[in-house]
Design an enzyme around this catalytic site. Structure first.
Site, PDB file in Angstrom:
ATOM      1  N   ASP A  28       0.851  -1.199   0.000  1.00  0.00           N
ATOM      2  CA  ASP A  28       0.000   0.000   0.000  1.00  0.00           C
ATOM      3  C   ASP A  28       0.885   1.247   0.000  1.00  0.00           C
ATOM      4  O   ASP A  28       2.063   1.190   0.345  1.00  0.00           O
ATOM      5  CB  ASP A  28      -0.928   0.015   1.216  1.00  0.00           C
ATOM      6  CG  ASP A  28      -1.876   1.217   1.178  1.00  0.00           C
ATOM      7  OD1 ASP A  28      -2.494   1.448   0.114  1.00  0.00           O
ATOM      8  OD2 ASP A  28      -1.971   1.954   2.170  1.00  0.00           O
ATOM      9  N   SER A  29       0.266   2.367  -0.327  1.00  0.00           N
ATOM     10  CA  SER A  29       0.980   3.647  -0.305  1.00  0.00           C
ATOM     11  C   SER A  29       1.312   4.067   1.127  1.00  0.00           C
ATOM     12  O   SER A  29       2.163   4.928   1.335  1.00  0.00           O
ATOM     13  CB  SER A  29       0.117   4.711  -0.972  1.00  0.00           C
ATOM     14  OG  SER A  29      -1.139   4.788  -0.317  1.00  0.00           O
ATOM     15  N   CYS A  79      -3.770  -1.086  -2.289  1.00  0.00           N
ATOM     16  CA  CYS A  79      -4.042   0.316  -2.618  1.00  0.00           C
ATOM     17  C   CYS A  79      -4.942   0.407  -3.853  1.00  0.00           C
ATOM     18  O   CYS A  79      -4.585  -0.085  -4.932  1.00  0.00           O
ATOM     19  CB  CYS A  79      -2.712   1.007  -2.885  1.00  0.00           C
ATOM     20  SG  CYS A  79      -2.861   2.753  -3.228  1.00  0.00           S
ATOM     21  N   GLU A  89      -7.123   9.184   9.217  1.00  0.00           N
ATOM     22  CA  GLU A  89      -5.801   9.027   9.846  1.00  0.00           C
ATOM     23  C   GLU A  89      -5.720   9.815  11.148  1.00  0.00           C
ATOM     24  O   GLU A  89      -4.982   9.464  12.064  1.00  0.00           O
ATOM     25  CB  GLU A  89      -4.700   9.442   8.870  1.00  0.00           C
ATOM     26  CG  GLU A  89      -4.616   8.468   7.722  1.00  0.00           C
ATOM     27  CD  GLU A  89      -3.265   8.407   7.027  1.00  0.00           C
ATOM     28  OE1 GLU A  89      -2.364   9.185   7.386  1.00  0.00           O
ATOM     29  OE2 GLU A  89      -3.139   7.575   6.116  1.00  0.00           O
ATOM     30  N   CYS A 147     -11.337   2.876  -1.562  1.00  0.00           N
ATOM     31  CA  CYS A 147     -10.077   3.385  -1.015  1.00  0.00           C
ATOM     32  C   CYS A 147      -9.776   2.599   0.258  1.00  0.00           C
ATOM     33  O   CYS A 147     -10.703   2.276   1.020  1.00  0.00           O
ATOM     34  CB  CYS A 147     -10.213   4.874  -0.699  1.00  0.00           C
ATOM     35  SG  CYS A 147      -8.781   5.579   0.140  1.00  0.00           S
ATOM     36  N   HIS A 199      -8.717   3.271   3.125  1.00  0.00           N
ATOM     37  CA  HIS A 199      -9.096   3.816   4.434  1.00  0.00           C
ATOM     38  C   HIS A 199     -10.593   3.741   4.739  1.00  0.00           C
ATOM     39  O   HIS A 199     -10.994   3.741   5.895  1.00  0.00           O
ATOM     40  CB  HIS A 199      -8.720   5.302   4.502  1.00  0.00           C
ATOM     41  CG  HIS A 199      -7.255   5.566   4.549  1.00  0.00           C
ATOM     42  ND1 HIS A 199      -6.403   5.167   3.543  1.00  0.00           N
ATOM     43  CD2 HIS A 199      -6.498   6.209   5.468  1.00  0.00           C
ATOM     44  CE1 HIS A 199      -5.175   5.550   3.855  1.00  0.00           C
ATOM     45  NE2 HIS A 199      -5.209   6.193   5.009  1.00  0.00           N
TER      46      HIS A 199
HETATM   47  N1  DGL Z   1      -4.127   3.807  -0.362  1.00  0.00           N
HETATM   48  C1  DGL Z   1      -4.771   4.825  -1.164  1.00  0.00           C
HETATM   49  C2  DGL Z   1      -5.952   4.199  -1.928  1.00  0.00           C
HETATM   50  O1  DGL Z   1      -6.480   3.179  -1.545  1.00  0.00           O
HETATM   51  C3  DGL Z   1      -5.249   6.005  -0.329  1.00  0.00           C
HETATM   52  C4  DGL Z   1      -4.121   6.876   0.196  1.00  0.00           C
HETATM   53  C5  DGL Z   1      -3.302   7.522  -0.907  1.00  0.00           C
HETATM   54  O2  DGL Z   1      -3.782   8.456  -1.581  1.00  0.00           O
HETATM   55  O3  DGL Z   1      -2.178   7.070  -1.116  1.00  0.00           O
HETATM   56  O4  DGL Z   1      -6.356   4.717  -2.938  1.00  0.00           O
END
Ligand code: DGL
Length: 267
Positions: free
Chosen positions: A10-11, A73, A152, A184, A186
């Site tokens: 993930d990012s 992600c 977050e 997404c 989150h």
């Molecule tokens: N993990 C990213 C997503 O699921 C969200 C956070 C980001 O913008 O990196 O799209």
């Protein structure tokens, strides 16, 4: 081979929602998690940059000898999943396809909302994936960039969060959606708050849960489900590209359990 870990990329910290579902569904599996916390967010970056970062992440996870990689992600899955799959010697699973399939199963009005980062919404991959299964479904998409920082910050039950949800999502409700894809990493944490604003009649599709099911199916069909039972401390390992302390603090909230074995790495 079956005792090797599953890689999750993930990012940042958000992919832990996917790890959590995998841990619940497949408690015998070990997970190697990589969060690119030095370069998060990906959601507002260009496809070229996201693709470059994603390849670095994939290379790292493959070097950890994983049996399967999950691209947790949505932004990466929406941008370059095919390229990653074509350059991996183990299966690479994204989160879009599972979410799209669940949305098609869920809708009866054939009006589906999709929310995600700017990049995910611009890519229109959910539209293509849903329409490929049922071309009659109408999709209304909305980028919700303020959700990630609110989550977050732990603001799941604050007035500001309810107002933000209403501002982004009430227009979709007025258009008549009966299903909303949480596109997404989150967003699963916001499920109760979104449900409170939109009402229980709009069904929320959690891509993390759906993806965990696909991981199980894939490992099962390849005979790669782990048969042994490793002690918990030895199972999961976390790697981040910056600020392990912050990752631990937010991540433990996401996972609802302690994070051990966290290490900072350079990609
Ligand atoms: N993990 C990213 C997503 O699921 C969200 C956070 C980001 O913008 O990196 O799209």
């Amino acid at each position: 081979m079956s005792s090797k870990p599953i890689g999750v990329f993930d990012s940042g910290v958000g992919g832990l929602t996917v790890s959590k579902e995998i841990m619940e569904l497949l408690p015998h599996e070990a997970i190697v998690y990589l969060g690119d916390t030095a370069r998060v967010p990906y959601g507002s970056k260009s496809p070229e940059t996201i693709t470059r970062y994603a390849f670095e992440g994939l290379k790292f996870l493959l070097s950890m000898n994983v049996k399967l990689v999950v691209i947790a992600c949505n932004t990466v899955s929406a941008t370059c999943l095919k390229e990653l799959q074509n350059n991996s010697n183990v299966p690479v699973i994204g989160v879009i396809e599972p979410g799209a399939r669940a949305a098609v199963r869920t809708t009866t009005s054939k009006k589906v909302g999709v929310i995600g980062t700017e990049r995910t919404v611009k890519s229109k991959v959910y539209e293509s994936a849903i329409k490929e299964i049922d071309s009659e479904i109408m999709i209304l998409s909305k980028a919700c960039p303020l959700f990630v920082p609110l989550i977050e910050e732990g603001w799941l039950d604050k007035e500001a969060t309810y107002l933000t949800i209403a501002e982004y999502l009430m227009p979709l409700k007025k258009e008549g959606i009966d299903t909303l894809v949480l596109g997404c990493t989150h967003y699963p944490l916001l499920k109760p708050s979104i449900a409170r604003v939109l009402g229980e009649e709009i069904k929320l599709v959690d891509c993390a849960k759906e993806t965990a099911r696909i991981v199980r199916e894939t490992l099962e069909s390849m005979g790669l489900l782990n048969q042994g039972d490793l002690p918990y401390e030895e199972k999961h390992k976390y790697y981040v590209t910056d600020n392990p302390e912050k990752f631990k603090e937010i991540g433990e909230r996401f996972l609802n359990k302690k994070i051990e074995h966290i290490e900072k790495v350079r990609l």
